[in-house]
Design an enzyme around this catalytic site. Structure first.
Site, mmCIF file in Angstrom:
data_model
loop_
_atom_site.group_PDB
_atom_site.id
_atom_site.type_symbol
_atom_site.label_atom_id
_atom_site.label_comp_id
_atom_site.label_asym_id
_atom_site.label_seq_id
_atom_site.Cartn_x
_atom_site.Cartn_y
_atom_site.Cartn_z
ATOM 1 N N GLU A 152 3.855 -12.115 -2.790
ATOM 2 C CA GLU A 152 2.969 -11.042 -3.041
ATOM 3 C C GLU A 152 1.315 -11.374 -2.204
ATOM 4 O OE1 GLU A 152 2.584 -12.220 -7.366
ATOM 5 O OE2 GLU A 152 -0.257 -12.015 -7.368
ATOM 6 N N ASP A 195 -0.235 -8.649 -0.102
ATOM 7 C CA ASP A 195 -1.909 -8.236 -0.786
ATOM 8 C C ASP A 195 -2.743 -8.419 0.856
ATOM 9 O OD1 ASP A 195 -3.924 -9.169 -2.811
ATOM 10 O OD2 ASP A 195 -3.756 -10.281 -1.612
ATOM 11 N N ASN A 217 1.432 -7.037 -9.370
ATOM 12 C CA ASN A 217 2.342 -7.854 -8.620
ATOM 13 C C ASN A 217 3.219 -8.182 -7.691
ATOM 14 O OD1 ASN A 217 -0.474 -9.126 -9.649
ATOM 15 N ND2 ASN A 217 0.486 -10.854 -10.848
ATOM 16 N N GLU A 240 2.578 -5.552 -5.013
ATOM 17 C CA GLU A 240 2.153 -6.505 -3.939
ATOM 18 C C GLU A 240 3.791 -7.487 -2.788
ATOM 19 O OE1 GLU A 240 -2.423 -7.662 -4.483
ATOM 20 O OE2 GLU A 240 -0.601 -8.612 -6.049
#
Lengths: 252, 252
Positions: free
Chosen positions: B59, B63, B127, B130
């Site tokens: 994640e 990101d 999440n 990501e």
């Protein structure tokens, strides 16, 4: 290939390209990107519609490329550390302080001066470094930018292991300190906010932890997880105790 | 080439690879990355040293890749907009709300459920999305992740032009409102902090602006530049006036 577009430059550009090559490790292809990276808004030309040809858009781009490359670099370098640790390490590497220093050490100020900028603050240097990364990305793509960041920036200008140690031993420094003075040390979770995930700032401060020495709260701090909050709180306690300074360096 | 490693999978993996292909647009190479992207920490196995095989590290990586790709996408899409606009547009695209929705629309919840996760909150979806991007990056590199983000995520699930309009017309909505009621509208710069550049949060709130209607301050807000602060203050004023709701949507 490289030589062929080098020959297309005029002599002034050739000098610029050669100077860049000593920093980049390769010959740049599109000089206007670099030219723009070194143009501070105070020295930039504006067109009729007031668009400024300064480096601020490149700075925004370079900032994002830096974040991504360093995220991956740390992801691979620390295969067993959690995302809290990785996030914290990245913040240390892309901190203003580090970027300002890297820009200065690479000598980017000469390029800014050559474009008429007189007073160059540390922040201007750091922003310029970000813009420089943006220019490399536009000129040569992600792989080249990644290579530059890892092999030129990190390898020559950033002591990753030092950064790692600096912030990760506050708990153990504090423990050592307490053991020497025969004091008890404990941590208390004061607050744990629900992860509403709305923004990064919120995520960074979800956990609030207090440090207790001989059962008395000495300092508190927040973090994205308990471990990091405890580290941060330990640092605060060590500052209060006069063991480390505000930058986390041990006092003599 | 693709076919050759596809043939190496066992039948259960083949089904997983096929399902992924409908979302990705290409056949994945290393399935374990994706498997991990769909492993929520509550359903993850832990090894002896308590390392959790969940998706949180991915994640963190995803990101950063998302931020970089979208930064560049906007940089090219809006060649004359300043970095304040670009930063704001990016925040809107990578907002929790958008990522949660994209994860859900892509049907990533099925993969989470298949690994034993029962209650899936919107944030878990975002999440997971990501982490999915992180897995794509590790599996196929930056270019493939970039392609996926632009052609699968943005093109199919994000109305960039709508996001652009949503936040950029608060000033004009407010002006229209005032003209209709024959009230005067003005803005006042209350505070302008020096750009010490220390952190992004600080940079985002450098300028503080008040909206005055008939010479009376109705609302105030901050921003990284005057223009954005005025937009933000206009939005606050419109919320107070009951013209738009908290999400910036016009009320009926």
């Amino acid at each position: 290939m490289l030589k062929s577009y080098y020959n297309l430059y005029f002599s002034k550009q050739k000098a610029f390209a050669r100077e860049l090559k000593t920093i980049l490790g390769f010959l740049p292809k599109h000089l206007p990107f670099y030219d723009r990276a070194f143009t501070h808004k105070s020295t930039a030309n504006k067109d009729e519609s007031k668009h400024s040809f300064d480096n601020e858009r490149l700075e925004y781009l370079g900032d994002a490329i830096l974040d991504a490359v360093i995220a991956e670099y740390l992801f691979r370098k620390y295969p067993t550390e959690d995302e809290g640790f990785l996030t914290q390490m990245r913040s240390k590497i892309v901190s203003r302080k580090t970027l300002n220093r890297v820009g200065a050490e690479m000598g980017l100020d000469d390029f800014l001066k050559a474009r008429g900028l007189q007073r160059i603050s540390p922040t201007v240097m750091g922003n310029c470094f970000e813009a420089f990364v943006g220019a490399i990305y536009l000129d040569k793509g992600y792989k080249a930018a990644r290579k530059f960041i890892i092999y030129k920036m990190l390898q020559n200008h950033v002591d990753v292991h030092l950064l790692e140690r600096i912030d990760n031993n506050f708990k153990s420094i504090l423990l050592e300190f307490c053991q020497k003075d025969q004091k008890s040390l404990s941590y208390e979770l004061i607050e744990q906010q629900k992860n509403d995930g709305k923004n990064k700032h919120h995520r960074q401060h979800r956990f609030k932890v207090a440090v207790l020495i001989d059962e008395k709260a000495l300092a508190e701090a927040t973090g994205p997880n308990k471990k990091t909050a405890e580290q941060n709180a330990s640092k605060q306690a060590l500052i209060k105790l006069g063991v480390v300074d505000k930058n986390g360096h041990k006092k003599e």
